[in-house]
Design an enzyme around this catalytic site. Structure first.
Site, PDB file in Angstrom:
ATOM      1  N   ASP A   1       0.830  -1.200   0.000  1.00 14.36           N
ATOM      2  CA  ASP A   1       0.000   0.000   0.000  1.00 14.36           C
ATOM      3  C   ASP A   1       0.866   1.251   0.000  1.00 14.36           C
ATOM      4  O   ASP A   1       1.932   1.279   0.626  1.00 14.36           O
ATOM      5  CB  ASP A   1      -0.897  -0.019   1.249  1.00 14.36           C
ATOM      6  CG  ASP A   1      -2.051   0.956   1.148  1.00 14.36           C
ATOM      7  OD1 ASP A   1      -2.311   1.472   0.046  1.00 14.36           O
ATOM      8  OD2 ASP A   1      -2.687   1.215   2.189  1.00 14.36           O
TER       9      ASP A   1
ATOM     10  N   HIS B   1       3.068   3.557  -9.083  1.00 13.56           N
ATOM     11  CA  HIS B   1       2.912   2.128  -9.375  1.00 13.56           C
ATOM     12  C   HIS B   1       4.181   1.550  -9.999  1.00 13.56           C
ATOM     13  O   HIS B   1       4.560   0.407  -9.711  1.00 13.56           O
ATOM     14  CB  HIS B   1       1.715   1.912 -10.297  1.00 13.56           C
ATOM     15  CG  HIS B   1       0.393   2.228  -9.654  1.00 13.56           C
ATOM     16  ND1 HIS B   1       0.061   1.779  -8.393  1.00 13.56           N
ATOM     17  CD2 HIS B   1      -0.668   2.947 -10.107  1.00 13.56           C
ATOM     18  CE1 HIS B   1      -1.161   2.195  -8.092  1.00 13.56           C
ATOM     19  NE2 HIS B   1      -1.617   2.913  -9.109  1.00 13.56           N
TER      20      HIS B   1
ATOM     21  N   ASN C   1     -10.455  -3.517  -6.511  1.00  9.32           N
ATOM     22  CA  ASN C   1      -9.681  -2.509  -7.242  1.00  9.32           C
ATOM     23  C   ASN C   1     -10.280  -2.159  -8.601  1.00  9.32           C
ATOM     24  O   ASN C   1      -9.871  -1.166  -9.227  1.00  9.32           O
ATOM     25  CB  ASN C   1      -8.234  -2.970  -7.431  1.00  9.32           C
ATOM     26  CG  ASN C   1      -7.403  -2.862  -6.176  1.00  9.32           C
ATOM     27  OD1 ASN C   1      -6.394  -3.559  -6.027  1.00  9.32           O
ATOM     28  ND2 ASN C   1      -7.811  -2.014  -5.241  1.00  9.32           N
TER      29      ASN C   1
ATOM     30  N   ARG D   1     -11.462   1.426  -9.291  1.00  4.76           N
ATOM     31  CA  ARG D   1     -10.559   2.536  -9.593  1.00  4.76           C
ATOM     32  C   ARG D   1     -10.789   3.022 -11.023  1.00  4.76           C
ATOM     33  O   ARG D   1     -11.394   2.318 -11.834  1.00  4.76           O
ATOM     34  CB  ARG D   1      -9.104   2.085  -9.404  1.00  4.76           C
ATOM     35  CG  ARG D   1      -8.772   1.749  -7.963  1.00  4.76           C
ATOM     36  CD  ARG D   1      -7.306   1.502  -7.765  1.00  4.76           C
ATOM     37  NE  ARG D   1      -7.006   1.240  -6.361  1.00  4.76           N
ATOM     38  CZ  ARG D   1      -5.762   1.147  -5.869  1.00  4.76           C
ATOM     39  NH1 ARG D   1      -4.725   1.317  -6.668  1.00  4.76           N
ATOM     40  NH2 ARG D   1      -5.578   0.909  -4.590  1.00  4.76           N
TER      41      ARG D   1
ATOM     42  N   ARG E   1      -5.569  -2.287   8.458  1.00  4.80           N
ATOM     43  CA  ARG E   1      -6.693  -3.180   8.164  1.00  4.80           C
ATOM     44  C   ARG E   1      -6.216  -4.238   7.178  1.00  4.80           C
ATOM     45  O   ARG E   1      -5.199  -4.058   6.505  1.00  4.80           O
ATOM     46  CB  ARG E   1      -7.875  -2.401   7.591  1.00  4.80           C
ATOM     47  CG  ARG E   1      -7.568  -1.567   6.365  1.00  4.80           C
ATOM     48  CD  ARG E   1      -8.781  -0.774   5.899  1.00  4.80           C
ATOM     49  NE  ARG E   1      -8.440   0.080   4.766  1.00  4.80           N
ATOM     50  CZ  ARG E   1      -7.955   1.316   4.870  1.00  4.80           C
ATOM     51  NH1 ARG E   1      -7.751   1.842   6.076  1.00  4.80           N
ATOM     52  NH2 ARG E   1      -7.672   2.036   3.798  1.00  4.80           N
ATOM     53  N   LEU E   2      -6.976  -5.318   7.063  1.00  8.48           N
ATOM     54  CA  LEU E   2      -6.575  -6.439   6.216  1.00  8.48           C
ATOM     55  C   LEU E   2      -7.128  -6.344   4.801  1.00  8.48           C
ATOM     56  O   LEU E   2      -6.654  -7.045   3.903  1.00  8.48           O
ATOM     57  CB  LEU E   2      -7.007  -7.766   6.851  1.00  8.48           C
ATOM     58  CG  LEU E   2      -6.384  -8.069   8.219  1.00  8.48           C
ATOM     59  CD1 LEU E   2      -6.782  -9.457   8.677  1.00  8.48           C
ATOM     60  CD2 LEU E   2      -4.867  -7.937   8.176  1.00  8.48           C
TER      61      LEU E   2
ATOM     62  N   ARG F   1       0.155   7.601  -2.747  1.00  8.11           N
ATOM     63  CA  ARG F   1       0.637   8.647  -1.842  1.00  8.11           C
ATOM     64  C   ARG F   1       2.105   8.969  -2.102  1.00  8.11           C
ATOM     65  O   ARG F   1       2.535  10.120  -1.984  1.00  8.11           O
ATOM     66  CB  ARG F   1       0.416   8.220  -0.391  1.00  8.11           C
ATOM     67  CG  ARG F   1      -0.976   8.549   0.119  1.00  8.11           C
ATOM     68  CD  ARG F   1      -1.302   7.829   1.403  1.00  8.11           C
ATOM     69  NE  ARG F   1      -1.650   6.434   1.121  1.00  8.11           N
ATOM     70  CZ  ARG F   1      -1.912   5.541   2.064  1.00  8.11           C
ATOM     71  NH1 ARG F   1      -1.835   5.884   3.333  1.00  8.11           N
ATOM     72  NH2 ARG F   1      -2.244   4.315   1.747  1.00  8.11           N
TER      73      ARG F   1
END
Length: 243
Positions: free
Chosen positions: A23, A40, A71, A74, A197-198, A27
């Site tokens: 993750d 990416h 995903n 997106r 979180r998972l 950002r």
């Protein structure tokens, strides 16, 4: 390109199976005023670094959450870019995986991807199937709830057909129907970027895994960060519900 040796570990406790929720690509790019695709691309470089470091550290299985079933929400352009990067990764890394003896596995509903990508994945899996070394698992179009439901449906069908007694269904029988059935039990799950979180990843498998949430954004996660995570793992006491 020369590969730097992974840092030596002070602890001898190396997890057999490590999973990572990768993750923070977006950002990372935003902090640098770059488009998300730049994050990416750097994330793919991190995949290369960490898969090599995991092999050097003796990890038997490394499972990476590359693309979740959620995903697809997106933007279409971003999804297209991600699939393009996956194609590039397979094309550029396959020979190294073969030479290093790495077995490639893909979990999730990946056969719903574009036909040319499915063909690339099929070929990569087949070419590495007999490799004796560690396993690199890529989760594509994966969702843990869907995986659990699919396993439950298969057992229900066996019961309905009269080939399975419901009383014979135990944890081992259920796990045999999961996509990770022949992998070592999950020991350590890492999530980068500070989120805790998972996100529907390996929910059954994580029942007794050690969880580690780190602030580092995925493109900046390197060999030293992986070694530090394993050091933390080695210091934890795993009781599995006992004393």
């Amino acid at each position: 390109m020369a590969v730097k040796p992974a840092p030596q570990l002070a602890s001898a406790a190396v997890p057999r199976h490590v999973a990572i929720i990768m993750d923070g690509n977006g950002r990372w790019a935003k902090k640098r005023f770059l488009p998300r695709i730049a994050g990416h691309k750097q994330g793919v470089e991190a995949v290369r670094r960490i898969s090599r470091a995991a092999r050097k550290l003796g990890i038997e299985a490394l499972t990476l959450y590359a693309f979740s079933s959620e995903n697809w929400r997106r933007p279409e352009e971003e999804v297209r870019d991600l699939m393009g990067l996956l194609r590039q990764f397979l094309a550029s890394e396959l020979e190294e995986l073969i030479s290093e003896g790495v077995k490639l596995r893909v979990i999730g509903d990946w056969r719903r991807l574009q036909p040319d990508l499915v063909a690339m994945i099929d070929s990569a899996i087949a070419r590495t199937a007999d490799n004796p070394g560690p396993t690199l698992v890529i989760a594509l179009n994966y969702g843990a709830q869907a995986e659990i439901l699919a396993a439950a449906r298969r057992l229900a069908e066996e019961v309905k057909a009269g080939t399975l007694d419901p009383s014979a269904i135990d944890e081992q029988r259920f796990e045999a129907g999961l996509e990770t059935a022949d992998l070592p039990p999950l020991d350590l799950m890492i999530r980068t970027s500070g989120e805790q979180r998972l996100s529907n990843f390996l929910l059954w498998q994580a029942a007794y895994a050690e969880l580690l949430f780190v602030d580092t954004l995925w493109p900046d996660f390197d060999e030293a960060a992986l070694a530090a995570a394993i050091e933390q793992f080695g210091k934890r006491q795993r009781r599995f519900g006992g004393l």
